[in-house]
Design an enzyme around this catalytic site. Structure first.
Site, PDB file in Angstrom:
ATOM      1  N   GLU A 165       0.825  -1.201   0.000  1.00 62.95           N
ATOM      2  CA  GLU A 165       0.000   0.000   0.000  1.00 62.95           C
ATOM      3  C   GLU A 165       0.860   1.253   0.000  1.00 62.95           C
ATOM      4  O   GLU A 165       1.976   1.252   0.532  1.00 62.95           O
ATOM      5  CB  GLU A 165      -0.890   0.014   1.251  1.00 62.95           C
ATOM      6  N   CYS A 221       3.597   8.417   1.232  1.00 65.51           N
ATOM      7  CA  CYS A 221       4.122   7.418   2.160  1.00 65.51           C
ATOM      8  C   CYS A 221       4.191   6.101   1.384  1.00 65.51           C
ATOM      9  O   CYS A 221       3.173   5.648   0.862  1.00 65.51           O
ATOM     10  CB  CYS A 221       3.186   7.308   3.362  1.00 65.51           C
ATOM     11  N   CYS A 225       7.118  -6.125  15.136  1.00 65.59           N
ATOM     12  CA  CYS A 225       6.683  -5.248  16.231  1.00 65.59           C
ATOM     13  C   CYS A 225       5.234  -5.623  16.574  1.00 65.59           C
ATOM     14  O   CYS A 225       4.365  -5.621  15.687  1.00 65.59           O
ATOM     15  CB  CYS A 225       6.767  -3.786  15.815  1.00 65.59           C
ATOM     16  N   GLY A 272       6.990  -2.357   5.762  1.00 64.48           N
ATOM     17  CA  GLY A 272       8.382  -2.798   5.675  1.00 64.48           C
ATOM     18  C   GLY A 272       9.354  -1.963   6.484  1.00 64.48           C
ATOM     19  O   GLY A 272       9.048  -0.856   6.910  1.00 64.48           O
ATOM     20  N   SER A 278      12.746   5.894   7.352  1.00 64.15           N
ATOM     21  CA  SER A 278      12.559   5.508   8.747  1.00 64.15           C
ATOM     22  C   SER A 278      13.225   4.159   8.998  1.00 64.15           C
ATOM     23  O   SER A 278      13.458   3.378   8.070  1.00 64.15           O
ATOM     24  CB  SER A 278      11.071   5.430   9.096  1.00 64.15           C
ATOM     25  N   SER A 305      12.406   4.944  14.731  1.00 64.42           N
ATOM     26  CA  SER A 305      11.215   4.520  15.485  1.00 64.42           C
ATOM     27  C   SER A 305      11.679   3.953  16.814  1.00 64.42           C
ATOM     28  O   SER A 305      12.074   2.793  16.898  1.00 64.42           O
ATOM     29  CB  SER A 305      10.450   3.452  14.693  1.00 64.42           C
ATOM     30  N   LEU A 306      11.637   4.767  17.835  1.00 68.91           N
ATOM     31  CA  LEU A 306      12.194   4.348  19.131  1.00 68.91           C
ATOM     32  C   LEU A 306      11.109   3.689  19.992  1.00 68.91           C
ATOM     33  O   LEU A 306      11.290   2.593  20.491  1.00 68.91           O
ATOM     34  CB  LEU A 306      12.801   5.567  19.844  1.00 68.91           C
ATOM     35  N   HIS A 307      10.025   4.380  20.188  1.00 62.02           N
ATOM     36  CA  HIS A 307       8.830   3.860  20.885  1.00 62.02           C
ATOM     37  C   HIS A 307       9.022   3.539  22.367  1.00 62.02           C
ATOM     38  O   HIS A 307       8.035   3.314  23.073  1.00 62.02           O
ATOM     39  CB  HIS A 307       8.234   2.633  20.182  1.00 62.02           C
ATOM     40  N   ASN A 342      -4.176   4.409  16.788  1.00 61.92           N
ATOM     41  CA  ASN A 342      -5.614   4.348  16.603  1.00 61.92           C
ATOM     42  C   ASN A 342      -6.307   3.991  17.910  1.00 61.92           C
ATOM     43  O   ASN A 342      -5.867   3.057  18.577  1.00 61.92           O
ATOM     44  CB  ASN A 342      -5.920   3.195  15.655  1.00 61.92           C
ATOM     45  N   CYS A 386       0.487   5.122  10.292  1.00 59.50           N
ATOM     46  CA  CYS A 386       1.571   4.161  10.457  1.00 59.50           C
ATOM     47  C   CYS A 386       1.181   3.012  11.348  1.00 59.50           C
ATOM     48  O   CYS A 386       0.425   3.162  12.291  1.00 59.50           O
ATOM     49  CB  CYS A 386       2.811   4.846  10.966  1.00 59.50           C
TER      50      CYS A 386
END
Ligand code: SF4
Length: 374
Positions: free
Chosen positions: A111, A124, A135, A186, A220, A243-245, A323, A366
């Site tokens: 997508e 994107c 993840c 990905g 990213s 992307s640490l999160h 979300n 995302c």
């Protein structure tokens, strides 16, 4: 209810599969000239087709009137074979957000999302069909990795958006793609060679490429440290988004399993090296998950971790609201917790933004790209 078994991390796509058709966007201009030579075609045809593709944004052979009518089909099938078929386009924000589901030559689904804002258009794009990084909060990660995409398959997602804009199909009048973010399906740095090829095609001046500014391109990563270092040497100063999160290894090992290989400290150090080498501010992506990583003390810890690597303004934090999924373990933070998180980071001098949730109603934000046909 028991926890699902963690998916294995996959770094390499399965081998021995048929390759996507070769397309001029896979090749540098000298390679295109060589291909023309091999096919017994005059070299200037490669330049003409490149100009059609990257400059005039034309993909219909009928419009390539500078090519001899009798040779058009052969030229197009040699240089511009069809790479993907749109299966479905969903629109939101009165048509200015468009998510397209693509079927690749082998049936793999990916997508891309076009987002038009006043003064800019961001595409994107996906870089792999599926993702092997597992993840647990991410829809893409749940399906595992099917395969890497080719350079041209990545580029074509941008070009499809560019053509739609050029033809005035997106509300707001004709326009151009100003930004590309590798934040679709990905892990871009797990498909390093194809992604770098795509970055070059997007930033090479026309007609070799699309002629975008590297400043408009964001790659990213979840933190493949050796590849982050390699990216420095490419000499294309794209923006790096890490992307640490989570600021602590204990939680990050769970949320981003690659962390078991490269710790928070190593990963943030590599991001700082990237910022030093390119003088480009790194973006730290942090998906806010209610009760999991959104506590005030974790905001303080995140500030500590980032400050350990210097304070010259090498970094900013981009918080991503998940979300709202009532009942799910992975759901959106309470707005008050989110505000407090922002306040604490800003109080420590760290520029912080909260990403807008464009595309939320079409599952285009995302971690939501799962590419199902249903
Ligand atoms: S969050 Fe990114 S890296 Fe992690 S599984 Fe999803 S697509 Fe892959």
């Amino acid at each position: 209810m028991s926890e699902p078994t963690p998916l294995p991390l996959v770094f390499d796509a399965p081998k021995g599969r048929a390759k996507p058709p070769r397309h001029l966007a896979d090749l540098t201009m000298p390679e295109r000239l060589e291909l023309a030579n091999e096919a017994g075609l005059p070299a200037f045809r490669a330049r003409q087709l490149s100009a059609h593709y990257f400059q005039r944004l034309v993909d219909d052979p009928e419009q390539m009137t500078d090519l001899p009518a009798g040779q058009r089909d052969e030229l197009v099938s040699t240089f511009l074979p069809q790479l993907m078929t749109p299966l479905r386009t969903l629109e939101a924000d009165r048509g200015t957000t468009r998510k397209t589901l693509w079927k690749l030559f082998d049936g793999a689904l990916v997508e891309s999302v076009l987002m038009r804002y006043p003064g800019r258009v961001t595409m994107c794009v996906s870089s792999q069909a599926g993702c092997g990084m597992a993840c647990p909060f991410c829809a893409t990660g749940q399906g595992g990795l099917q395969r890497n995409m080719s350079t041209a398959e990545i580029v074509e997602q941008v070009l499809a958006g560019a053509r739609a804009l050029d033809r005035g199909e997106v509300p707001g009048g004709p326009g151009r793609v100003s930004n590309v973010v590798f934040m679709g399906m990905g892990e871009p740095l797990a498909n390093y060679k194809a992604v770098i090829g795509a970055v070059r095609r997007l930033t090479d001046p026309a007609p070799d490429g699309l002629g975008m500014s590297a400043r408009g391109v964001t790659v990213s990563t979840v933190g493949l440290v050796p590849r982050m270092r390699q990216l420095v040497d490419e000499g294309v100063p794209v923006t790096l988004a890490l992307s640490l999160h989570a600021p602590d290894d204990e939680l990050r090992n769970e949320l981003v399993p690659i962390n078991t290989r490269f710790s928070v400290a190593e990963t943030v150090a590599a991001a700082r090296e990237y910022a030093d080498a390119t003088r480009r501010r790194v973006s730290i992506e942090y998906a806010m998950m209610r009760g999991i990583n959104d506590q005030a003390w974790r905001a303080d810890l995140l500030a500590d971790v980032l400050h350990e690597h210097g304070t010259w303004g090498w970094v900013h934090v981009n918080l991503i609201p998940l979300n709202p999924t009532p009942g799910s373990k992975w759901t959106a933070s309470d707005p008050a917790d989110e505000r407090e998180f922002v306040r604490r980071l800003e109080a420590r001098g760290i520029p912080t933004t909260v990403r807008d949730t464009r595309g939320r109603e079409i599952d285009g934000a995302c971690g939501q790209l799962a590419a199902t046909e249903g």
